[in-house]
Enzyme design. Structure first.
Site, PDB file in Angstrom:
ATOM      1  N   GLU A  62      69.828  41.573  17.904  1.00 45.41           N
ATOM      2  CA  GLU A  62      68.653  41.590  17.034  1.00 45.41           C
ATOM      3  C   GLU A  62      67.363  41.452  17.833  1.00 45.41           C
ATOM      4  O   GLU A  62      66.353  42.090  17.511  1.00 45.41           O
ATOM      5  CB  GLU A  62      68.750  40.469  15.996  1.00 45.41           C
ATOM      6  CG  GLU A  62      69.835  40.673  14.950  1.00 45.41           C
ATOM      7  CD  GLU A  62      71.237  40.325  15.453  1.00 45.41           C
ATOM      8  OE1 GLU A  62      72.211  40.622  14.748  1.00 45.41           O
ATOM      9  OE2 GLU A  62      71.352  39.751  16.571  1.00 45.41           O
ATOM     10  N   PRO A 270      81.453  41.436  29.438  1.00 48.28           N
ATOM     11  CA  PRO A 270      81.745  40.692  28.206  1.00 48.28           C
ATOM     12  C   PRO A 270      80.473  40.388  27.420  1.00 48.28           C
ATOM     13  O   PRO A 270      79.407  40.184  27.994  1.00 48.28           O
ATOM     14  CB  PRO A 270      82.390  39.396  28.721  1.00 48.28           C
ATOM     15  CG  PRO A 270      82.864  39.724  30.101  1.00 48.28           C
ATOM     16  CD  PRO A 270      81.869  40.702  30.641  1.00 48.28           C
ATOM     17  N   ARG A 271      80.608  40.345  26.100  1.00 50.63           N
ATOM     18  CA  ARG A 271      79.456  40.134  25.234  1.00 50.63           C
ATOM     19  C   ARG A 271      78.885  38.722  25.359  1.00 50.63           C
ATOM     20  O   ARG A 271      77.670  38.536  25.355  1.00 50.63           O
ATOM     21  CB  ARG A 271      79.864  40.394  23.770  1.00 50.63           C
ATOM     22  CG  ARG A 271      78.761  40.183  22.740  1.00 50.63           C
ATOM     23  CD  ARG A 271      77.707  41.241  22.835  1.00 50.63           C
ATOM     24  NE  ARG A 271      76.716  41.143  21.758  1.00 50.63           N
ATOM     25  CZ  ARG A 271      75.704  41.983  21.610  1.00 50.63           C
ATOM     26  NH1 ARG A 271      75.548  42.984  22.461  1.00 50.63           N
ATOM     27  NH2 ARG A 271      74.839  41.850  20.622  1.00 50.63           N
ATOM     28  N   MET A 311      73.496  38.098  32.801  1.00 43.10           N
ATOM     29  CA  MET A 311      72.806  38.446  31.560  1.00 43.10           C
ATOM     30  C   MET A 311      71.592  39.325  31.854  1.00 43.10           C
ATOM     31  O   MET A 311      70.975  39.225  32.917  1.00 43.10           O
ATOM     32  CB  MET A 311      72.358  37.180  30.830  1.00 43.10           C
ATOM     33  CG  MET A 311      73.505  36.304  30.338  1.00 43.10           C
ATOM     34  SD  MET A 311      74.545  37.115  29.116  1.00 43.10           S
ATOM     35  CE  MET A 311      73.362  37.288  27.771  1.00 43.10           C
ATOM     36  N   GLU A 313      71.291  42.623  32.269  1.00 42.47           N
ATOM     37  CA  GLU A 313      71.396  43.786  33.144  1.00 42.47           C
ATOM     38  C   GLU A 313      72.155  44.947  32.517  1.00 42.47           C
ATOM     39  O   GLU A 313      72.426  45.939  33.185  1.00 42.47           O
ATOM     40  CB  GLU A 313      72.085  43.393  34.455  1.00 42.47           C
ATOM     41  CG  GLU A 313      71.336  42.379  35.283  1.00 42.47           C
ATOM     42  CD  GLU A 313      71.995  42.157  36.635  1.00 42.47           C
ATOM     43  OE1 GLU A 313      71.468  42.680  37.633  1.00 42.47           O
ATOM     44  OE2 GLU A 313      73.045  41.496  36.695  1.00 42.47           O
ATOM     45  N   ASN A 337      75.515  48.542  19.281  1.00 41.32           N
ATOM     46  CA  ASN A 337      74.619  49.695  19.185  1.00 41.32           C
ATOM     47  C   ASN A 337      74.955  50.773  20.228  1.00 41.32           C
ATOM     48  O   ASN A 337      74.754  50.553  21.420  1.00 41.32           O
ATOM     49  CB  ASN A 337      73.175  49.218  19.367  1.00 41.32           C
ATOM     50  CG  ASN A 337      72.173  50.314  19.135  1.00 41.32           C
ATOM     51  OD1 ASN A 337      72.505  51.374  18.636  1.00 41.32           O
ATOM     52  ND2 ASN A 337      70.923  50.067  19.505  1.00 41.32           N
ATOM     53  N   PRO A 338      75.409  51.960  19.785  1.00 34.17           N
ATOM     54  CA  PRO A 338      75.686  53.030  20.746  1.00 34.17           C
ATOM     55  C   PRO A 338      74.450  53.840  21.129  1.00 34.17           C
ATOM     56  O   PRO A 338      74.518  54.718  21.984  1.00 34.17           O
ATOM     57  CB  PRO A 338      76.689  53.913  19.991  1.00 34.17           C
ATOM     58  CG  PRO A 338      76.305  53.754  18.561  1.00 34.17           C
ATOM     59  CD  PRO A 338      75.800  52.338  18.413  1.00 34.17           C
ATOM     60  N   LEU A 339      73.309  53.542  20.507  1.00 28.36           N
ATOM     61  CA  LEU A 339      72.099  54.306  20.807  1.00 28.36           C
ATOM     62  C   LEU A 339      71.609  54.076  22.234  1.00 28.36           C
ATOM     63  O   LEU A 339      71.022  54.975  22.836  1.00 28.36           O
ATOM     64  CB  LEU A 339      70.984  53.928  19.835  1.00 28.36           C
ATOM     65  CG  LEU A 339      70.959  54.643  18.490  1.00 28.36           C
ATOM     66  CD1 LEU A 339      69.844  54.086  17.630  1.00 28.36           C
ATOM     67  CD2 LEU A 339      70.793  56.144  18.666  1.00 28.36           C
ATOM     68  N   GLU A 340      71.833  52.873  22.749  1.00 30.45           N
ATOM     69  CA  GLU A 340      71.284  52.559  24.068  1.00 30.45           C
ATOM     70  C   GLU A 340      71.903  53.435  25.165  1.00 30.45           C
ATOM     71  O   GLU A 340      71.171  54.052  25.944  1.00 30.45           O
ATOM     72  CB  GLU A 340      71.442  51.066  24.347  1.00 30.45           C
ATOM     73  CG  GLU A 340      70.564  50.224  23.412  1.00 30.45           C
ATOM     74  CD  GLU A 340      70.871  48.745  23.474  1.00 30.45           C
ATOM     75  OE1 GLU A 340      71.970  48.384  23.931  1.00 30.45           O
ATOM     76  OE2 GLU A 340      70.016  47.945  23.057  1.00 30.45           O
TER      77      GLU A 340
END
Length: 378
Positions: A62, A270-271, A311, A313, A337-340
């Protein structure tokens, strides 16, 4: 409304266990134990006495989504301070990385009436922008009581989430009635909000602000340096924003991928940072040759997995990769988000669970830019 009273009572009863869970999460991610009193509304006063614009962005995704909007607001209204709240330390870190001291950051309190009231009394925001669909009954009630306009921006509502809200129809209608405006991503989202009771006069379809991502030239510079270390001609497969279970599935499938492409380098991101050590242990157990970025180790020709346990990068790694898998989609997390990666012209793979970005995923798939798979088999 009685539904909100019951909700608030249950939340108070759960508060001790919530705080204990927060403390235990701090064992793996110490940042959860820092500034914990802010989660009860004991927030430090802001430096400026001017009423800020309050933006609530729950976590990293977000914060990233609203970054362009925040930058433009800062440029056009330099006289108005910006306060950004998150619920996670990773979100807090992303705020600092993107904006430094241009904005203030606080943790948003838990949805307790007295905590939210104390927070608002201290920060005195002029308006609140809630990113995506972070709806909390007492949050919205306290804003309305103190005459703070609330905008739900970049709002999305999947069929699954709509069914969940519909189970608490009275509470949901009460929350929606307190929103000043709702800006939704597409017409399907709009119809779901209206079905839950939102006044159509306060609803507008504006598209997704995630299309407003700006390409940072630094990503390409970072990517060039990364490829010099990894090998300019070496194929690179990036597994981005992966979750629990997904790493195990990916690592189990890699021998087949390596059999077809012996020199491929897998970059695993990893997220959640509190899982970095866990994923490192999975890499160890897999028997694959691996190194960790956090230990300043560089992959050599025989390195098979590069664990990107840092984080901020991810977009540099996307820029350096040849193909990108977007995580949170092999499990029922709803995807990220696949837009990036699409913005950078990268071929994309996702799992089937992409309900968080259904329209974007369908659009990219129709354009031939994305492929969905049901498992990790090559």
């Amino acid at each position: 409304m009685i539904s909100r009273y019951i909700y608030t009572l249950v939340l108070h009863l759960l508060l001790p266990s919530i705080l204990v869970r927060l403390w235990f999460r701090g064992r793996r991610a110490p940042a959860y134990r820092q500034r914990w009193t802010e989660r009860l509304g004991f927030t430090p006063p802001l430096v400026s006495s001017t009423a800020p614009l309050w933006i609530h962005a729950v976590s990293v995704g977000e914060v990233q989504a609203v970054a362009t909007l925040v930058r433009r607001f800062l440029q056009q209204h330099p006289e108005i301070p910006v306060l950004i709240t998150t619920m996670t330390p990773t979100g807090a870190d992303r705020v600092r990385q993107l904006f430094g001291d241009q904005v203030s950051h606080r943790y948003c309190p838990y949805d307790l009436p007295w905590a939210m009231s104390r927070f608002i009394n201290i920060t005195r925001p002029r308006a609140c922008v809630i990113v995506e669909t972070e709806l909390w009954p007492n949050f919205l009630r306290q804003c309305q009581r103190q005459q703070i306009p609330t905008l739900l921006a970049n709002a999305r509502l999947s069929e699954r989430s709509a069914r969940g809200y519909a189970r608490f129809a009275g509470l949901t209608r009460d929350m929606l009635s307190r929103l000043s405006r709702v800006a939704v991503q597409d017409h399907s989202d709009a119809e779901r909000f209206k079905a839950l009771g939102l006044d159509p006069d306060r609803l507008k379809v504006i598209g997704s602000i995630k299309f407003d991502v700006e390409i940072n030239p630094q990503w390409a510079e970072d990517a060039q340096q990364l490829r010099q270390h990894w090998g300019a001609a070496r194929p690179v497969f990036l597994a981005a924003s992966t979750h629990d279970v997904e790493e195990s599935q990916l690592l189990a499938s890699l021998p087949e991928l390596l059999a077809a492409y012996p020199d491929v380098l897998i970059v695993l991101v990893p997220r959640h940072p509190e899982r970095f050590d866990t994923v490192a242990q999975l890499c160890q157990e897999s028997g694959l040759s691996h190194v960790r970025r956090s230990q300043s180790a560089l992959p050599i020709a025989t390195t098979q997995v590069y664990l990107a346990d840092t984080m901020g990068e991810l977009m540099s790694f996307c820029s350096a990769a040849d193909i990108v898998f977007v995580g949170g989609s092999l499990i029922e997390r709803g995807g990220h988000n696949p837009l990036e990666p699409a913005l950078l012209g990268k071929p994309i793979i996702t799992g089937l669970h992409t309900f968080n970005f259904a329209a974007i995923t369908q659009g990219l798939a129709s354009a031939g830019a994305l492929v969905q798979v049901s498992n990790t088999k090559p």
